[in-house]
Design a protein around this motif. Structure first.
Motif, short mmCIF file in Angstrom:
data_model
loop_
_atom_site.label_atom_id
_atom_site.label_comp_id
_atom_site.label_asym_id
_atom_site.label_seq_id
_atom_site.Cartn_x
_atom_site.Cartn_y
_atom_site.Cartn_z
N LYS A 204 28.80 53.53 43.35
CA LYS A 204 29.45 52.64 42.39
C LYS A 204 28.78 51.27 42.48
N ILE A 205 28.45 50.72 41.32
CA ILE A 205 27.88 49.38 41.26
C ILE A 205 28.90 48.46 40.60
N GLY A 206 29.28 47.43 41.32
CA GLY A 206 30.21 46.47 40.78
C GLY A 206 29.51 45.20 40.35
N TYR A 207 29.96 44.65 39.23
CA TYR A 207 29.36 43.43 38.69
C TYR A 207 30.36 42.28 38.84
N PRO A 208 30.17 41.40 39.83
CA PRO A 208 31.11 40.30 40.05
C PRO A 208 31.10 39.30 38.90
N THR A 209 32.27 38.79 38.56
CA THR A 209 32.40 37.73 37.56
C THR A 209 33.28 36.64 38.15
N PRO A 210 33.09 35.39 37.73
CA PRO A 210 33.90 34.29 38.28
C PRO A 210 35.39 34.54 38.07
N ALA A 211 36.17 34.26 39.11
CA ALA A 211 37.62 34.43 39.02
C ALA A 211 38.22 33.25 38.26
N LYS A 212 39.01 33.53 37.26
CA LYS A 212 39.61 32.48 36.45
C LYS A 212 40.60 31.65 37.28
N GLY A 213 40.50 30.35 37.08
CA GLY A 213 41.43 29.46 37.76
C GLY A 213 41.11 29.21 39.21
N LYS A 214 39.95 29.70 39.66
CA LYS A 214 39.56 29.51 41.05
C LYS A 214 38.23 28.77 41.11
N LYS A 215 37.80 28.49 42.34
CA LYS A 215 36.55 27.79 42.52
C LYS A 215 35.38 28.63 42.02
N LYS A 216 34.28 27.95 41.71
CA LYS A 216 33.14 28.65 41.14
C LYS A 216 32.60 29.74 42.06
N GLN A 217 32.71 29.54 43.39
CA GLN A 217 32.15 30.53 44.30
C GLN A 217 33.06 31.73 44.51
N ASP A 218 34.25 31.72 43.88
CA ASP A 218 35.16 32.86 44.00
C ASP A 218 34.92 33.84 42.85
N TYR A 219 34.70 35.10 43.20
CA TYR A 219 34.39 36.11 42.20
C TYR A 219 35.29 37.32 42.37
N VAL A 220 35.46 38.05 41.30
CA VAL A 220 36.16 39.32 41.33
C VAL A 220 35.26 40.36 40.67
N ILE A 221 35.52 41.63 40.97
CA ILE A 221 34.75 42.71 40.35
C ILE A 221 35.69 43.48 39.43
N ASP A 222 35.47 43.34 38.15
CA ASP A 222 36.31 44.07 37.19
C ASP A 222 35.49 45.02 36.33
N GLU A 223 34.21 45.20 36.68
CA GLU A 223 33.35 46.15 35.97
C GLU A 223 32.59 46.99 36.98
N TRP A 224 32.75 48.29 36.89
CA TRP A 224 32.05 49.20 37.80
C TRP A 224 31.26 50.22 36.99
N VAL A 225 30.06 50.54 37.46
CA VAL A 225 29.25 51.60 36.89
C VAL A 225 29.05 52.66 37.97
N ILE A 226 29.27 53.92 37.63
CA ILE A 226 29.19 55.01 38.60
C ILE A 226 27.96 55.86 38.34
N TRP A 227 27.16 56.04 39.39
CA TRP A 227 25.98 56.92 39.34
C TRP A 227 26.25 58.13 40.23
N VAL A 228 26.01 59.33 39.71
CA VAL A 228 26.36 60.57 40.40
C VAL A 228 25.09 61.34 40.75
N TRP A 229 25.07 61.91 41.95
CA TRP A 229 23.93 62.71 42.40
C TRP A 229 23.93 64.06 41.70
N ASP A 230 22.80 64.42 41.04
CA ASP A 230 22.74 65.68 40.30
C ASP A 230 21.96 66.76 41.04
N GLY A 231 21.64 66.51 42.31
CA GLY A 231 20.89 67.47 43.11
C GLY A 231 19.48 67.01 43.40
N SER A 232 18.95 66.11 42.58
CA SER A 232 17.61 65.58 42.81
C SER A 232 17.50 64.08 42.60
#
Length: 241
Positions: A204-232
């Protein structure tokens, strides 16, 4: 592949980054590249593994509590020749980056994490593969991702933003190649490896985005991309990437 003897020799810090653009559905296997280099020596003295770099000597095992140094060493037969390789996770320093075009950039003291796969001589080690999944806290574990009876190396590291990065290295057809080395920005993604309910490995790859209402260095991950092993290879789930 040809192994390079490690006596005052320049070794590769990282394999070529996997630049998989959005829209690409699978990732091809990459061999060791030549992006940047740093000088250090790796050797074996008795039962100790030693890395010498810029006047610093890092030993393993050691009782010293060092930020830089060798963090983990294990032996495992990765290529099926019956002789276990040394797998070494180390936190080292870099003062210069060399690019393929010959250009060099001087740096202030900076650290990077690296994972070395070494063949053993009597008192010398030969680098056969090298990974650099992140700047901080290098570590690794073993998995047999492709079910060929040989262990693959799952390298783990972290960025300065504390996002986990991973790479997976495997011995195939006489060389070490990446089974996972997806790009996405060194400081922009979080990678996690797991096995799903059907027993299939996935990343799973998560893409951090700035957390609203928090400091710029605070991030949350609300987008995930899933890569699945197909045997090769890993393939993005339908509708992803």
């Amino acid at each position: 592949m040809k192994y390079m003897k490690i006596i005052l020799f320049i070794v590769m810090i990282s394999m070529t980054r996997g630049e998989v653009a959005r829209g690409a559905m699978a990732q091809k296997k990459e061999e060791v590249g030549d992006f940047k280099r740093a000088k250090f020596i790796v050797k074996k003295v008795g039962e100790k593994i030693i890395i010498e770099q810029k006047g610093n000597i890092y030993e393993y095992p050691t009782s010293k509590k060092e930020y830089a140094g060798i963090k983990k060493v294990e032996r495992k037969d990765l290529n099926g020749d019956g002789i276990p390789e040394y797998i070494i996770a180390a936190q080292l320093q870099e003062t210069e980056i060399s690019y393929p075009n010959g250009k060099k950039t001087e740096l202030p003291m900076s650290i990077y994490g690296t994972i070395l796969i070494c063949e053993a001589g009597e008192d010398e080690l030969f680098i056969a593969g090298q990974m650099s999944p992140g700047k901080l806290w290098p570590a690794f574990k073993f998995i047999d991702l492709d079910n060929d009876g040989l262990e693959d190396v799952l390298g783990i590291g972290y960025t300065y933003g504390h996002w986990q990065q991973i790479q997976i290295c495997s011995w195939q057809n006489g060389r070490y190649v990446y089974l996972w080395n997806k790009g996405g920005g060194q400081y922009a993604t979080e990678h996690t490896y797991s096995v799903n309910k059907d027993g299939i490995p996935q990343i799973k790859i998560g893409y951090p985005t700035p957390a609203k209402g928090k400091k710029k260095q605070d991030y949350v991950i609300d987008e995930w991309v899933i890569w699945v092993w197909d045997g090769s290879q890993f393939v993005a789930e339908e509708g992803e990437e």
